[in-house]
Design a protein around this motif. Structure first.
Motif, short mmCIF file in Angstrom:
data_model
loop_
_atom_site.label_atom_id
_atom_site.label_comp_id
_atom_site.label_asym_id
_atom_site.label_seq_id
_atom_site.Cartn_x
_atom_site.Cartn_y
_atom_site.Cartn_z
N VAL A 130 84.83 81.59 114.84
CA VAL A 130 83.73 82.47 115.23
C VAL A 130 82.81 82.58 114.01
CG1 VAL A 130 83.05 84.76 116.05
CG2 VAL A 130 85.22 83.74 116.81
N ASN A 131 81.63 82.03 114.14
CA ASN A 131 80.69 81.97 113.03
C ASN A 131 79.57 82.99 113.21
OD1 ASN A 131 79.78 80.89 110.60
ND2 ASN A 131 78.56 79.30 111.58
N LYS A 132 78.86 83.22 112.15
CA LYS A 132 77.72 84.14 112.11
C LYS A 132 78.16 85.58 112.39
CE LYS A 132 74.48 80.48 113.32
NZ LYS A 132 73.31 80.09 114.12
N TRP A 133 79.33 85.93 111.89
CA TRP A 133 79.87 87.27 112.05
C TRP A 133 78.94 88.31 111.43
CZ3 TRP A 133 83.17 89.15 115.27
CH2 TRP A 133 83.75 90.41 115.05
N THR B 292 75.95 88.63 111.83
CA THR B 292 74.89 89.05 112.76
C THR B 292 75.34 90.17 113.71
OG1 THR B 292 75.48 87.39 114.42
CG2 THR B 292 73.87 86.73 112.73
N ILE B 293 76.62 90.50 113.69
CA ILE B 293 77.13 91.56 114.56
C ILE B 293 76.66 92.91 114.01
CG2 ILE B 293 79.22 92.72 115.42
CD1 ILE B 293 78.89 89.97 116.60
N PRO B 294 75.96 93.69 114.83
CA PRO B 294 75.49 95.00 114.36
C PRO B 294 76.61 96.05 114.38
CG PRO B 294 74.77 94.62 116.61
CD PRO B 294 75.49 93.38 116.17
N ASN B 295 76.50 97.01 113.52
CA ASN B 295 77.40 98.17 113.49
C ASN B 295 78.88 97.80 113.43
OD1 ASN B 295 75.06 99.82 113.84
ND2 ASN B 295 75.15 99.39 116.02
N LYS B 296 79.20 96.83 112.59
CA LYS B 296 80.61 96.44 112.45
C LYS B 296 81.39 97.54 111.74
CE LYS B 296 79.78 92.63 110.18
NZ LYS B 296 78.39 92.34 110.23
N ASN B 297 82.67 97.63 112.10
CA ASN B 297 83.57 98.53 111.38
C ASN B 297 84.93 97.84 111.30
OD1 ASN B 297 85.04 99.02 113.81
ND2 ASN B 297 83.59 100.64 114.36
N ASN B 298 85.94 98.55 110.84
CA ASN B 298 87.26 97.96 110.66
C ASN B 298 87.91 97.50 111.97
OD1 ASN B 298 87.06 98.43 107.95
ND2 ASN B 298 88.20 100.35 108.00
N GLU B 299 87.45 98.01 113.10
CA GLU B 299 88.04 97.66 114.39
C GLU B 299 87.26 96.59 115.15
OE1 GLU B 299 88.79 101.20 116.62
OE2 GLU B 299 89.71 102.20 114.91
N SER B 300 86.13 96.16 114.62
CA SER B 300 85.28 95.19 115.33
C SER B 300 86.01 93.89 115.61
CB SER B 300 84.00 94.90 114.53
OG SER B 300 83.23 96.06 114.42
N THR B 301 86.74 93.38 114.64
CA THR B 301 87.45 92.11 114.82
C THR B 301 88.50 92.25 115.92
OG1 THR B 301 87.14 91.61 112.49
CG2 THR B 301 88.80 90.34 113.64
N ALA C 207 79.16 84.25 117.07
CA ALA C 207 79.67 85.60 117.36
C ALA C 207 78.81 86.36 118.38
CB ALA C 207 79.78 86.41 116.07
N MET C 208 77.52 86.31 118.25
CA MET C 208 76.65 87.09 119.14
C MET C 208 76.30 86.37 120.44
SD MET C 208 75.91 90.13 118.16
CE MET C 208 74.40 90.52 119.01
N ALA C 209 76.64 85.10 120.57
CA ALA C 209 76.18 84.32 121.72
C ALA C 209 77.13 84.36 122.91
CB ALA C 209 75.94 82.88 121.30
#
Length: 175
Positions: free
Chosen positions: A147-150, A152-161, A121-123
């Motif tokens: 998409v793995n290691k989700w 590790t995504i900072p500041n996720k919210n309902n709209e991140s995906t 996810a972050m790469a």
């Protein structure tokens, strides 16, 4: 949760090249660059530690077949593979072991019905991810992008995906 959604495999009718053997076990290979979490995904799917997981690159050196049986009795063959680095990086390392590992990963793609291409996810999606995807397409295999290691995504919210899915290159805009 993923396994509960798997449906019973049924061959495509009318196609001569599809094996209609009732004992046929569909194969799903798990491929990607080194350390994107391929072995961790396999372990999570089967519900136990079948493969070694390590932060050290190159831990998985062979394509490892593991059988999975769903609650309705359908069997699948999951194939964990070694990480696939760029051809130039493998050549410059001069490692016969890594060269063989990559060849076995490509062989796993060929003997699969479906290929799970794992990206981190972050790469961001790299040129190497594209090369692996092109190889999957060239082999004529169905592909699922994982998409793995989700986490590790900072500041996720309902709209991140949604934002991640809409990004043209799946590039990490979270930074």
């Amino acid at each position: 949760m993923v396994c509960s959604e798997l449906k019973k495999f049924e061959g495509l009718e009318g196609l001569d090249d599809v094996e209609e053997d009732e004992n046929r076990v569909p194969a799903i290979s798990i491929v990607g660059r080194p350390n994107v979490g391929k072995s961790s995904i396999l372990n999570a799917l089967v519900g136990e530690d079948r493969t070694i997981v390590s932060p050290v690159s190159g831990t998985t050196r062979d394509a490892i077949d593991t059988e999975l049986t769903t609650v309705d009795g359908q069997k699948y063959k999951l194939i964990d593979t070694a990480g696939i680095r760029r051809r130039a990086a493998v050549a410059s390392a001069g490692s016969t072991t890594e060269t063989l590992s990559v060849k076995r990963a490509f062989s796993a793609i060929r003997r699969s019905d479906v290929v799970a291409l794992v990206i981190e996810a972050m790469a961001c999606v790299s040129e190497q991810d594209y090369k692996i995807a092109e190889r999957i397409e060239k082999e004529g295999k169905a592909c699922v992008i994982v998409v793995n290691k989700w986490d590790t995504i900072p500041n996720k919210n309902n709209e991140s995906t949604t934002h991640y899915e809409q990004d043209d290159y799946f590039c990490c805009f979270f930074g």
